[in-house]
Design a protein around this motif. Structure first.
Motif, short mmCIF file in Angstrom:
data_model
loop_
_atom_site.label_atom_id
_atom_site.label_comp_id
_atom_site.label_asym_id
_atom_site.label_seq_id
_atom_site.Cartn_x
_atom_site.Cartn_y
_atom_site.Cartn_z
N SER A 84 -72.05 33.90 -55.44
CA SER A 84 -73.49 33.81 -56.16
C SER A 84 -73.33 33.24 -58.04
CB SER A 84 -74.40 34.52 -55.37
OG SER A 84 -75.95 34.34 -56.30
N LYS A 87 -70.72 30.82 -58.58
CA LYS A 87 -71.22 29.31 -58.05
C LYS A 87 -72.11 28.86 -59.47
CE LYS A 87 -74.39 26.81 -55.14
NZ LYS A 87 -75.78 26.84 -53.98
N ASN A 113 -63.78 31.61 -45.49
CA ASN A 113 -64.11 29.94 -45.44
C ASN A 113 -65.46 29.84 -45.05
OD1 ASN A 113 -61.38 28.96 -45.37
ND2 ASN A 113 -61.45 28.85 -43.13
N THR A 116 -67.05 30.74 -48.98
CA THR A 116 -66.60 29.54 -49.89
C THR A 116 -67.15 27.74 -49.57
OG1 THR A 116 -64.20 28.85 -48.50
CG2 THR A 116 -64.08 30.79 -50.24
N GLU A 117 -67.29 27.91 -48.39
CA GLU A 117 -68.18 27.11 -47.72
C GLU A 117 -69.98 26.40 -48.05
OE1 GLU A 117 -69.09 23.76 -44.05
OE2 GLU A 117 -67.81 25.17 -43.91
N TYR A 118 -70.20 27.78 -47.80
CA TYR A 118 -71.66 28.28 -48.58
C TYR A 118 -72.02 28.12 -49.87
CZ TYR A 118 -76.45 30.56 -48.77
OH TYR A 118 -77.35 31.04 -48.86
N PHE A 119 -71.11 29.11 -50.51
CA PHE A 119 -71.70 29.09 -52.05
C PHE A 119 -70.88 27.96 -52.55
CE2 PHE A 119 -72.01 33.48 -50.40
CZ PHE A 119 -73.64 33.80 -50.68
N GLN A 120 -69.24 26.47 -51.85
CA GLN A 120 -69.24 26.01 -53.04
C GLN A 120 -67.97 26.54 -53.88
OE1 GLN A 120 -72.39 23.72 -53.85
NE2 GLN A 120 -72.74 22.33 -52.09
N ILE A 121 -67.57 27.44 -53.30
CA ILE A 121 -66.47 27.67 -54.28
C ILE A 121 -65.20 27.14 -54.05
CG2 ILE A 121 -65.16 29.73 -54.54
CD1 ILE A 121 -68.18 29.68 -55.57
N ALA A 122 -64.28 26.65 -54.92
CA ALA A 122 -63.45 25.48 -54.41
C ALA A 122 -62.01 26.96 -54.07
CB ALA A 122 -62.53 24.54 -55.77
#
Length: 242
Positions: A84, A87, A113, A116-122
């Motif tokens: 969080s 992000k 996975n 990282t998808e939920y928090f938009q972490i590359a």
């Protein structure tokens, strides 16, 4: 007079080195990261100097990445709190998963996975570290930057033959191309640099050294100049270390 001149000369050299070390603190944020950033308070306290940090994790049976150094200890702090933060801030995280194994790798990867998808972490903002290269291979194949945690005894405590055996094992792991890097305590740096002879990335830590101590040391300067060595973790306890 000669003794006074010698003392004055040594003092001048020391002051010069100290000045250089103080001058360079904070100048290498991409290479010098904060070791054991296992509380949000420490993350906030050190964020201006250390945008990149290492965090210890234990993957629990309830699919939670628990932020803690020890399997038998929990502070009820999850990796989600760190993601969080990520992000909304720049920086990277080195995630040392203490108990990643072949038995839990698929569930751990699935959960990572999801997060990282939920928090938009590359994925390229993370280093996934573990002591089982077979478990790490699944993360590597899924696009994560991974590092095999080297757990050998100190070279000084081993025979020359034992050191050679360790280097040979690391060469075999590097040749498999199942991990992105090798991570090891700083006391293995010289042996690995001289003996590995592989192009794999290297990561290390000087866990008893502050950034200033690291910058004042000759090996620290050597590490800074080494393009194969990508990250060095240093110790800055601050007020919220655990």
């Amino acid at each position: 007079m000669k003794k006074i001149s010698l003392i004055t000369g040594l003092a001048s050299v020391f002051l010069c080195l100290l000045f250089m070390g103080l001058r360079d603190i904070g100048r290498y944020p991409e290479k010098i990261w904060l070791h054991r950033c296992n509380s949000l308070e420490k993350l906030y306290e050190k964020q201006s100097r250390y945008p990149n940090v290492e965090v210890d994790l234990v993957f629990r049976k309830d699919r939670v990445f628990d932020v803690t150094h020890d399997v038998d200890t929990s502070f009820n702090l999850s990796l989600g709190s760190y993601f969080s933060y990520m992000k909304d801030h720049e920086g990277k995280m080195w995630l040392d998963i203490k108990n990643l194994t072949a038995g839990n790798k698929h569930v751990a990867l699935e959960r990572m996975n999801e997060m990282t998808e939920y928090f938009q972490i590359a994925k390229d903002r993370l280093i996934i570290e573990g002591k089982d290269w077979k478990a790490l291979e699944a993360f590597t194949q899924d696009g994560y930057y991974t590092s095999y945690y080297v757990t050998y005894d100190e070279p000084d405590d081993l025979s020359e033959e034992e050191v050679d055996d360790c280097i040979e094992e690391l060469q075999e792991i590097a040749d498999k191309e199942v991990v992105s890097a090798l991570s090891f305590p700083g006391y293995w740096y010289t042996e690995i640099k001289e003996g590995l002879n592989r192009s794999i990335d290297l990561l290390t830590w000087k866990h008893r050294s502050s950034q200033l101590q690291f910058l004042l040391s000759s090996v620290g300067r050597e590490m800074l100049a080494d393009p194969q060595l990508k990250v060095v973790l240093v110790k800055e306890k601050g007020r919220f270390h655990r």
